[in-house]
Design an enzyme around this catalytic site. Structure first.
Site, short mmCIF file in Angstrom:
data_model
loop_
_atom_site.label_atom_id
_atom_site.label_comp_id
_atom_site.label_asym_id
_atom_site.label_seq_id
_atom_site.Cartn_x
_atom_site.Cartn_y
_atom_site.Cartn_z
N GLU A 132 -4.42 13.02 -13.73
CA GLU A 132 -3.52 14.07 -14.23
C GLU A 132 -2.18 13.47 -14.68
O GLU A 132 -1.38 14.15 -15.31
CB GLU A 132 -3.24 15.10 -13.13
N ASP B 188 -3.58 0.72 1.10
CA ASP B 188 -3.77 -0.13 2.27
C ASP B 188 -5.12 0.16 2.94
O ASP B 188 -5.51 1.33 3.10
CB ASP B 188 -2.63 0.15 3.26
C1 GLC Z 1 -2.96 -4.32 5.48
C2 GLC Z 1 -1.57 -4.83 5.20
C3 GLC Z 1 -1.06 -5.51 6.44
C4 GLC Z 1 -1.01 -4.50 7.56
C5 GLC Z 1 -2.37 -3.85 7.77
C6 GLC Z 1 -2.27 -2.61 8.63
O1 GLC Z 1 -3.87 -5.34 5.72
O2 GLC Z 1 -1.60 -5.68 4.10
O3 GLC Z 1 0.21 -6.07 6.25
O4 GLC Z 1 -0.62 -5.14 8.76
O5 GLC Z 1 -2.92 -3.41 6.55
O6 GLC Z 1 -1.66 -1.57 7.93
#
Ligand code: GLC
Length: 544
Positions: A268, A217
């Protein structure tokens, strides 16, 4: 004469083995994104869970995808659909427990499917023990793992939250803390080595349980300008991604070393991969995250925001192929996810939006690289109209209702045409987001029996992609003529499949003596040397 589609052949075991022995699985994988809360509810509480997903694995195997990426499954503060994590090495009891996750991995593997987890390193939940400790004691070691600033009249800089409003909020004792998303998501300070060390433990914790990698993310975040200087300009959600106007918050050079370290950890564990969410405007900057010693892939999001036109789509495809080609990485194509309006709606809604979404699916599944399919897109779900009082997305609330938010693409999956559409094990369960009454028409059980359905189209396309090396793993060239976009895909063995998309509103004639493998519209007609392609239609032609 209506076209008879070439019969769908599945690749022989030998073909698949030969291909996978020369190329890692993730280079051309079709990864199915499961929004866990909305996929299948195994315990009847109205919230999707791991038991529900396990019970539906045979569906994913039948559909023909290679891997499943699940949105965050961790204990969370619940402020942003699971992206505010309280404990990175556990499973939220709403979804099950670690044993369920292990069982999911084992059962998926038995069906030839891999499991990819989501990991969120840019921020934690404000309920995470580190942030709680930092609130209680400004001088504790945990405090330096976040961005705190002393009390003052004004916030430390002009940074804005992506969800609306300033990116700084106050603690009860008057300090400021940084959150580029919701206030319940304080940003981590990656200049503190304890942060990196803890994430490495997290990666190993899950890799030791057999997962095949992570979707990372906000991978273009983590580090911030060391001096926390003002950004030169404001971000607009209409842009393809962040650029120089937001140079102080995103894409700091130091972040690439994090991915080098994570890559070496993944190395790994055989056959694992990292795919990064990198929302930068310049595709060349996005591709840098997929250099050979960094993440294996970074999403190419341009088609998610492209208007339905040959220029926009050709540019989206070409710029990604060029940028990722430069670093030797496959493109990871995305047409839908849990953050964007559903394709059918984005492409105009109704019959036209559906026809375009069908055509776009064939285009994406022809292109070389990996393809990410968001659960429900294979059913042609439209963006649901979620009443304001049922909404959960912080974007809706933080924008004072001026942005409708992302709930409409997160509504539970319809499985069969019954009350509750088969989402929950208990027929009386109230789903966590309301499911539109007419959605039984999209149900899996109904579409799987309908030769003309969106689901059948996806299933055929995935089987053909498996059987034809030119699809998904060839070299592609892109050309346009008026409203017609053509991608010519050539496999290493010299075989060619042309994907021709008529993006206009009139029928167009395509010259070919090749075989029609698949068309997104069941009314395509052909004569010996041409195919008549109706509006908003794509076709796959196998050529000599
Ligand atoms: C990313 C995710 C989204 C989330 C954001 C904050 O963009 O896809 O759903 O709200 O990160 O974590």
């Amino acid at each position: 004469m209506a076209v008879r589609l070439a019969s769908v052949r599945t690749a022989t075991r030998r073909q698949v083995a030969e291909r996978s022995s020369t190329s890692p699985w993730w280079r051309s994988a079709v990864v199915y994104q499961v929004y866990l809360r909305s996929f299948a509810d195994g315990n009847g509480d109205g919230v999707g869970d791991l038991a529900g997903l396990r019970s539906r694995l045979p569906y994913l195997s039948w559909l023909g995808v290679d891997a499943v990426w699940i949105n965050p499954h961790y204990p969370s503060g619940g402020a942003d659909g699971g992206y505010d994590i309280v404990d990175y090495r556990a499973v939220d009891p709403e979804y099950g427990d670690v044993a369920d996750l292990e069982a999911l991995v084992a059962e998926a593997r038995a069906l030839g499917l891999r499991v990819v987890l989501d990991v969120v390193p840019n921020h934690t939940s404000d309920r995470h023990p580190w942030f709680q400790a930092a609130l209680a004691d400004p001088d504790c070691p945990e405090a330096s793992r976040y961005h705190f600033a002393p009390p003052s009249e004004e916030p430390p800089n002009n940074w804005q939250s992506l969800f609306g409003g300033p990116a700084w909020s106050r603690t009860p004792d008057g300090r400021w803390y940084l959150h580029l998303f919701a206030p319940e998501q304080p940003d981590l300070n990656w200049r503190d080595p304890a942060v990196a060390a803890d994430f490495e433990r997290t990666l190993r914790f899950w890799l030791d349980r057999g997962v095949s990698g992570f979707r990372v993310d906000v991978a273009y975040g983590l580090y911030k300008d060391a001096g926390l200087r003002d950004n030169p300009g404001a971000y607009s959600p209409t842009l393809f991604g962040h650029g120089p106007e937001q140079a102080m918050t995103w894409n700091q050079p130091e972040v690439h070393d994090v991915w080098r370290r994570w890559r070496s950890i993944c190395d790994e564990y055989p056959d694992t991969m990292l795919v990064g969410e990198v929302c930068l405007a310049d595709p060349r900057e996005v591709a840098l995250y997929s250099r050979p010693d960094e993440m294996h892939q970074s999403f190419s999001f341009r088609l998610l925001k492209s208007a339905w036109s040959t220029e926009a789509f050709a540019d989206g495809v070409r710029s990604a192929l060029d940028a990722f080609g430069e670093v030797g990485a496959p493109v990871s194509w995305v047409l839908g996810n849990h953050d964007k309006d559903r394709q059918v709606t984005r492409f105009g809604g109704g019959a036209v939006g559906t026809a375009r979404a069908r055509a776009a699916a064939l285009l994406m599944l022809a292109l070389p690289g990996s393809a990410y399919v968001y659960a429900g897109d294979e059913l042609g779900l439209p963006q649901a109209d979620v009443p304001d009082e049922a909404k959960r997305d912080p974007i809706f609330f933080r924008s004072g209702g001026t942005r409708s938010g992302r709930d409409g693409c997160r509504v539970p999956m319809p499985w069969n045409p019954s009350p509750g559409v088969g989402f929950s094990a208990g027929a009386d369960a109230e789903p966590w987001l309301p499911i539109p009454a007419e959605w039984d028409r999209y149900a899996v059980s109904r579409q799987s029996r309908d030769g003309g359905s969106m689901l059948t189209l996806y299933r055929r396309a995935l089987a053909l992609r498996e059987a034809h090396p030119a699809l998904g793993s060839g070299q592609a060239t892109v050309s346009t003529r008026g409203d017609v976009l053509t991608v010519r895909c050539t496999a290493d063995d010299g075989s060619v499949v042309r994907c021709v998309v008529n993006m206009g509103s009139g029928t167009t004639l395509v010259r070919t003596r090749g075989t029609v493998l698949l068309a997104s519209n069941t009314h395509v007609r052909r004569s010996p040397a041409t195919v008549a392609l109706p509006p908003h239609t794509a076709i796959w032609l196998a050529e000599g």
